[in-house]
Design a protein around this motif. Structure first.
Motif, PDB file in Angstrom:
ATOM      1  N   LEU A  44      36.379 -15.430  71.905  1.00 38.78           N
ATOM      2  CA  LEU A  44      37.179 -15.986  70.809  1.00 38.78           C
ATOM      3  C   LEU A  44      38.645 -15.604  71.002  1.00 38.78           C
ATOM      4  CD1 LEU A  44      37.080 -17.419  67.962  1.00 38.78           C
ATOM      5  CD2 LEU A  44      36.926 -15.119  66.984  1.00 38.78           C
ATOM      6  N   THR A  45      39.488 -16.608  71.251  1.00 41.82           N
ATOM      7  CA  THR A  45      40.928 -16.340  71.390  1.00 41.82           C
ATOM      8  C   THR A  45      41.578 -16.418  70.014  1.00 41.82           C
ATOM      9  OG1 THR A  45      41.524 -18.669  71.659  1.00 41.82           O
ATOM     10  CG2 THR A  45      40.955 -17.446  73.682  1.00 41.82           C
ATOM     11  N   GLN A  46      42.811 -15.910  69.917  1.00 40.29           N
ATOM     12  CA  GLN A  46      43.575 -16.013  68.660  1.00 40.29           C
ATOM     13  C   GLN A  46      43.699 -17.482  68.253  1.00 40.29           C
ATOM     14  OE1 GLN A  46      46.093 -13.698  66.917  1.00 40.29           O
ATOM     15  NE2 GLN A  46      45.030 -11.901  67.699  1.00 40.29           N
ATOM     16  N   GLU A  47      44.011 -18.332  69.223  1.00 41.57           N
ATOM     17  CA  GLU A  47      44.217 -19.769  68.941  1.00 41.57           C
ATOM     18  C   GLU A  47      42.943 -20.401  68.364  1.00 41.57           C
ATOM     19  OE1 GLU A  47      47.179 -18.232  71.510  1.00 41.57           O
ATOM     20  OE2 GLU A  47      45.024 -18.297  71.887  1.00 41.57           O
ATOM     21  N   GLN A  48      41.800 -20.105  69.014  1.00 46.16           N
ATOM     22  CA  GLN A  48      40.525 -20.671  68.540  1.00 46.16           C
ATOM     23  C   GLN A  48      40.197 -20.182  67.133  1.00 46.16           C
ATOM     24  OE1 GLN A  48      38.249 -19.151  71.826  1.00 46.16           O
ATOM     25  NE2 GLN A  48      38.033 -21.156  72.794  1.00 46.16           N
ATOM     26  N   PHE A  49      40.480 -18.909  66.881  1.00 48.71           N
ATOM     27  CA  PHE A  49      40.213 -18.329  65.563  1.00 48.71           C
ATOM     28  C   PHE A  49      40.998 -19.078  64.479  1.00 48.71           C
ATOM     29  CE2 PHE A  49      41.610 -15.468  62.165  1.00 48.71           C
ATOM     30  CZ  PHE A  49      40.391 -15.021  61.665  1.00 48.71           C
ATOM     31  N   TYR A  50      42.305 -19.263  64.711  1.00 48.69           N
ATOM     32  CA  TYR A  50      43.137 -19.917  63.685  1.00 48.69           C
ATOM     33  C   TYR A  50      42.781 -21.399  63.529  1.00 48.69           C
ATOM     34  CZ  TYR A  50      45.784 -15.678  63.098  1.00 48.69           C
ATOM     35  OH  TYR A  50      46.120 -14.382  62.817  1.00 48.69           O
ATOM     36  N   GLU A  51      42.307 -21.984  64.617  1.00 47.07           N
ATOM     37  CA  GLU A  51      41.837 -23.367  64.564  1.00 47.07           C
ATOM     38  C   GLU A  51      40.626 -23.462  63.622  1.00 47.07           C
ATOM     39  OE1 GLU A  51      40.023 -25.861  68.008  1.00 47.07           O
ATOM     40  OE2 GLU A  51      42.084 -25.384  68.584  1.00 47.07           O
ATOM     41  N   LYS A  52      39.694 -22.523  63.788  1.00 52.97           N
ATOM     42  CA  LYS A  52      38.480 -22.493  62.951  1.00 52.97           C
ATOM     43  C   LYS A  52      38.846 -22.139  61.500  1.00 52.97           C
ATOM     44  CE  LYS A  52      35.317 -22.407  66.495  1.00 52.97           C
ATOM     45  NZ  LYS A  52      34.334 -23.473  66.714  1.00 52.97           N
TER      46      LYS A  52
END
Length: 285
Positions: A44-52
Motif C-alpha cells: 500500500l503506497t501513500q498514493e493508493q491509500f489517499y485514492e481509497k
C-alpha cells in the motif's frame, strides 16, 4: 559490547528504503480496506491509500500480528544480540502492549520502548536510539532513557476537512456541519497519550498561527530548560507544495532549529483525512 538492533514501525514515517539506509528495521502497519488487508509501504503506497480514502472505501487500522512481530525479531536476533523496539504510542494503539507481552518470551533480549510518540516524534526517538547505541548503551539502557524523556514532545495538527473526524466519531455530525459552514478549523494536539482538541479557529491562516504560537509557548514554557536541545518537526497529509510552504513558515518563525519532516503516518491520516498539517517539537537525547 552487545550488538543492538533498532526496530520501529511504519507509524514513524520511516519508509522501508529509508530504514535500509539507516540500518534499522521497519515493521509495516496493516490496514483493512474494504475487508482486504494491506501493509503500509509494502502493498500500500501513500498514493493508493489517499485514492481509497477519497473513494470513501471502508478503511480501518489494525496492529501487526504477533506472528509478524516474532518473525521479524527472530530474523534480527540471528544477527544481533539485542533489540530496541520503538512502536507507536501506547495511548493511540495496543501495538505497544502486544509487543511488550511478546517480549517477555525473549529473556530481556528485546526491550520495548513505551515512549508514547508517533510520526516525526517517533522518528526522532529512532535517531536518539541510534545515537545512544553508538555511544555503547545496552538495549535496556536505551529503553530507560527514551522512556524517561518521553513527554518532552508536542504535536499540533490542523485538518482540512471535518469529514474524517465525524466519520471516526470524534465530532458529532451537527458540529461537523456547523464547522464546515463557518470554515472552522480544529487544532488538535498529541501530548503523548492521545489525540485531543486544542483550539477551534476560523480559516487556515488562523489555524497555522495558533499552532506556531502553541509551539513557541511550549519552547519558552514547558521546555525552557532544554530549549537548546529541541528539534522541530513538520508532518502533513497535504500536497508536497503546501507542505514546503508550511515548512518555510515554521523556519521563518523559528530560525536556527533543525526540522525533521515527513508525511503523517497513514494510521493518523485515516482519522484526519487529506490536507492536514502538523508541527511538532521534541527534545533530542
Amino acid at each position: 559490547m552487545s550488538k543492538v538492533a533498532i526496530v520501529t514501525d511504519s507509524n514513524s514515517g520511516i519508509t522501508q528504503d529509508r530504514g535500509k539506509e539507516l540500518g534499522i528495521y521497519v515493521l509495516p502497519m496493516p490496514f483493512f480496506i474494504d475487508e482486504k488487508i494491506y501493509y503500509e509501504d509494502i502493498t500500500l503506497t501513500q498514493e493508493q491509500f489517499y485514492e481509497k480514502l477519497g473513494a470513501d472505501s471502508d478503511i480501518s487500522t489494525s496492529q501487526p500480528s504477533p506472528g509478524n512481530v516474532m518473525e521479524l525479531w527472530e530474523k534480527v536476533l540471528k544477527e544481533y544480540d539485542e533489540i530496541v523496539c520503538i512502536p507507536m504510542s501506547s495511548g493511540l494503539s495496543s501495538t505497544c502492549a502486544t509487543a511488550t507481552s511478546i517480549a517477555e518470551e525473549y529473556n530481556g533480549r528485546v526491550q520495548v520502548v513505551n515512549n508514547q510518540r508517533i510520526s516525526v516524534t517517533q522518528e526522532q526517538s529512532v535517531y536518539d536510539a541510534m545515537h545512544l547505541r553508538d555511544q555503547g548503551k545496552s538495549a535496556a539502557e536505551i529503553r530507560e532513557i527514551l522512556e524517561r524523556e518521553k513527554f518532552q514532545s508536542s504535536i499540533y495538527i490542523t485538518v482540512d476537512t471535518l469529514k474524517y473526524l465525524k466519520k471516526g466519531g470524534r465530532i458529532t455530525p451537527a458540529a461537523a456541519a456547523i464547522g464546515t459552514v463557518l470554515n472552522l478549523k480544529p487544532v488538535l494536539q498529541i501530548q503523548g497519550e492521545k489525540l485531543d482538541a486544542f483550539a477551534k479557529v476560523r480559516g487556515w491562516k488562523a489555524a497555522k498561527k495558533t499552532m506556531l504560537n502553541a509551539i513557541e509557548k511550549d519552547l519558552n514554557g514547558r521546555f525552557a530548560d532544554v530549549k537548546d536541545q529541541m528539534v522541530l518537526g513538520m508532518a502533513y497529509t497535504c500536497s508536497k507544495e503546501d507542505a514546503q510552504e508550511w515548512k518555510q513558515e515554521i523556519m521563518d518563525r523559528f530560525p536556527g532549529y533543525e526540522i525533521v519532516e515527513g508525511p503523517l503516518s497513514l494510521s493518523v491520516a485515516c482519522h484526519i483525512g487529506p490536507g492536514a498539517m502538523a508541527v511538532t517539537c521534541m527534545k533530542r537525547v
